[in-house]
Write a protein that holds these residues in place. Sequence first.
Motif, short mmCIF file in Angstrom:
data_model
loop_
_atom_site.label_atom_id
_atom_site.label_comp_id
_atom_site.label_asym_id
_atom_site.label_seq_id
_atom_site.Cartn_x
_atom_site.Cartn_y
_atom_site.Cartn_z
N ALA A 1 0.83 -1.20 0.00
CA ALA A 1 0.00 0.00 0.00
C ALA A 1 0.86 1.25 0.00
O ALA A 1 0.59 2.21 -0.75
CB ALA A 1 -0.93 0.00 1.21
N LEU A 2 1.90 1.27 0.80
CA LEU A 2 2.75 2.46 0.91
C LEU A 2 3.50 2.74 -0.38
O LEU A 2 3.96 3.87 -0.61
CB LEU A 2 3.72 2.29 2.08
N ALA A 3 3.64 1.73 -1.21
CA ALA A 3 4.32 1.92 -2.50
C ALA A 3 3.40 2.55 -3.55
O ALA A 3 3.87 2.94 -4.62
CB ALA A 3 4.82 0.57 -3.02
N MET A 4 2.13 2.69 -3.25
CA MET A 4 1.17 3.21 -4.22
C MET A 4 1.14 4.74 -4.17
O MET A 4 1.28 5.35 -3.10
CB MET A 4 -0.23 2.65 -3.94
N PRO A 5 0.96 5.40 -5.31
CA PRO A 5 0.89 6.87 -5.33
C PRO A 5 -0.25 7.39 -4.45
O PRO A 5 -1.37 6.89 -4.52
CB PRO A 5 0.63 7.19 -6.81
N GLY A 6 0.05 8.37 -3.63
CA GLY A 6 -0.97 9.01 -2.81
C GLY A 6 -1.15 8.43 -1.43
O GLY A 6 -1.70 9.08 -0.54
N VAL A 7 -0.71 7.19 -1.21
CA VAL A 7 -0.87 6.55 0.10
C VAL A 7 0.26 7.04 1.01
O VAL A 7 1.44 7.00 0.64
CB VAL A 7 -0.85 5.02 -0.02
N GLU A 8 -0.09 7.47 2.21
CA GLU A 8 0.90 8.05 3.11
C GLU A 8 1.13 7.25 4.38
O GLU A 8 2.22 7.28 4.95
CB GLU A 8 0.49 9.49 3.48
N GLN A 9 0.11 6.56 4.86
CA GLN A 9 0.27 5.90 6.16
C GLN A 9 -0.74 4.76 6.28
O GLN A 9 -1.85 4.83 5.75
CB GLN A 9 0.05 6.92 7.29
N VAL A 10 -0.32 3.71 7.00
CA VAL A 10 -1.22 2.60 7.34
C VAL A 10 -1.20 2.45 8.85
O VAL A 10 -0.13 2.34 9.46
CB VAL A 10 -0.78 1.28 6.66
#
Length: 743
Positions: free
Chosen positions: A273-282
């Motif tokens: 998820a963190l590697a995807m554009p726009g995702v910042e935090q889980v």
Amino acid sequence: MSTLGKITRRGLLLGAVAVAGGAAFGVYQVQKPVENPLDPDQGATLNPYVIIDQTGITIIAPRAEMGQGVHTTLAALVAEELDVDWDSIRVEHGPPSSAYYNGALMHGALPVADYAMKDWQHTLVGGLGAVSKLIGLQVTGGSTSTVDAYEKMRLAGAGAREALKAVAADRLGVARADLRTEAGFVIAPDDTRIPYADLAAEAATRPVPDVSLRPQSEWKLLGRALPRSDMRAKITGQAQYATDIKLPGMKFATVRICPHLGGGMASFDPAPALAMPGVEQVIDMGNGVAVIARNTWAAMEGARAVQIDWTPSPLPADMDGMFQAIEAAFDAEPNSTLRDDGDATALPEGAISADYRVPFLAHSTMEPQGATAWLQDGRMTIWAGNQAPRLCVQKAAEASGLAEDAITLHTTFMGGGFGRRAETDTVAQVARIAAQLPGTPIRLTWSREEDMGHDFYRPAAMARMQGAVDQGRISHFNAAIAAPSVTRAAMTRIMGRAPGGADKGHVEGAFDQPYAIANYRVAGHLADLDVPIGFWRSVGASFNGFFHESFIDELAHAAGADPLAFRLAHVAPESPVAAGVLERVREMSGWDTPLPEGRARGVAMTWSFGTPTAVVIELARDGDRIRIDRAFMACDPGLVLDPGIVRAQMESGLIYGLSAAVMGEITFAEGAVEQQNFPDYDALRMFNVPRIDVAILNTNPHMGGVGEPGTPPSMPALANALFALTGTRARSLPLRDVADFGV
């Protein structure tokens, strides 16, 4: 005649219910006046329902607007007595406060049928409303909003009006009785006109004068269909919902919670998820994750990408196991026998029996769950569509670690509620996320799949029915109903423990029906099945209406009687009010006029939430398919405050019920919901909704609700029409399993 007495505006006693409750219980906390929670930046507040400033008048509605039109009716109650033009007012939702307690929620407290309650019992129930005040029960539900508000909001408007007149009387040197009001002005005998805005600040500092309420004959707003107060904002796109809030520096979140209900999360890998554009935090939410991103789409895509190892559900593996758990409840002693007349178990020879069952159902609100929160300088502001503001504050405080007085909640419009937004899970989630990101506004939006898979469902239920007829009448009616308890599940979430005693909500719509039957028993059995369940439009009556009215139809056919005439023969001796809706729907539908080949009618009547409602459904064959062609409804809620809204709510309840009857079904596999979106869990659309005619009667001596009573009789009326058309007696839902409705 009701009076307020001379009480300061910050200690306004909200109507006779509060006064009577204090006297009845003799408890200081009950007798104490409620505090006015309003402290506007501009203008003056004369009580918890009215703010007057130089720009106009704002009426505060204490209940949630979720499309049912309640803000219009509640505002009209105040505006009628305050003497203001309808087009000139603004309507806002009240803040979380015990001032907005819902005393009418206690109307169902007595274990007796509503239709059979005596006047003294209604008085006693009115006194029980003080319990709601004591615990600050600020809830929209149970079709109680107008019943609760009818007197106290008119008193608020009348009190404000007379306070304004008192100030004007002193200024003009005339008697208050010589003044009149109109369109937001106090008017002197010489026609001097003083606007309310010029009087409000001083009026707010004075005691409230004695007031009396205007008779119905003088009403200008109440009793007619008004333009909806929320309609302009909605059709112009100005109405704000929880996920419309825009704040500087906002981030966007969604959640992905364990799909196996009752299960959890053994581990997760956020890297994809963190590697995807726009995702910042889980964020680890314990039983799942929250994903924070620069927009909602990125958050949802990121949530799907997180690799998670889920732990299993403790629930039965499949639907057979679910229904076995429900059926096992029949083997235990019943929790209730609130109807036990004669000896219904001593069945004569030739008695008939039938087993019924209905599935779990989702609320499927058009607007998925969502909320917005912002933690700044140790204080959190939350925007959420909800049906229980004070409970939301409590749960948000628990989730965030803040004190309750550090949380400000704004209740927004909501795209449907039906009981779903009485739950606090979304508010707790957004509070928890925002607490971990201080200074950053967070807008949380659930995906439709998350919404469908993590609802608090209408429970599945089963019924074992036995009965007999003798000389054209029912001699015996014996019903046993098994399902998990909605009341106990919901109260455990709210209060941490389940209430004891007989569960009235479990058997409502069955034990409390106005049928004169000598041997009449209804037993409620509570099933031990820990599926998350909650209040769904019409609650227990949603399944008991189907059980009861389907079996009444079977008994009518066993007696060789016309189904509607058969009902009237049993209902008329018990309740002329209920008989009235059957007579009216008989006339509307042309019941006694034969239909051509390929068409048939079915009827059902259910008394729920204080309002008897009868429905006739007319079906037509279209080749191999069946079309729901016409629907006729008659209801009697007593005093009607807005016939347009009553009609709309009856139509809405009917469509909601027909949708459930035709295609509504939630199924589980390994504790996970199999339906994910509207293609899997649909509703009737414009092309297959019948033409609906609604008649509104007002012979009921006590005001009933209108939000839910249209739902229970719709399902059995459809099933009974199906039997009349095809000879197929459907004893389970949904009906798409036995007939092609073209859905």
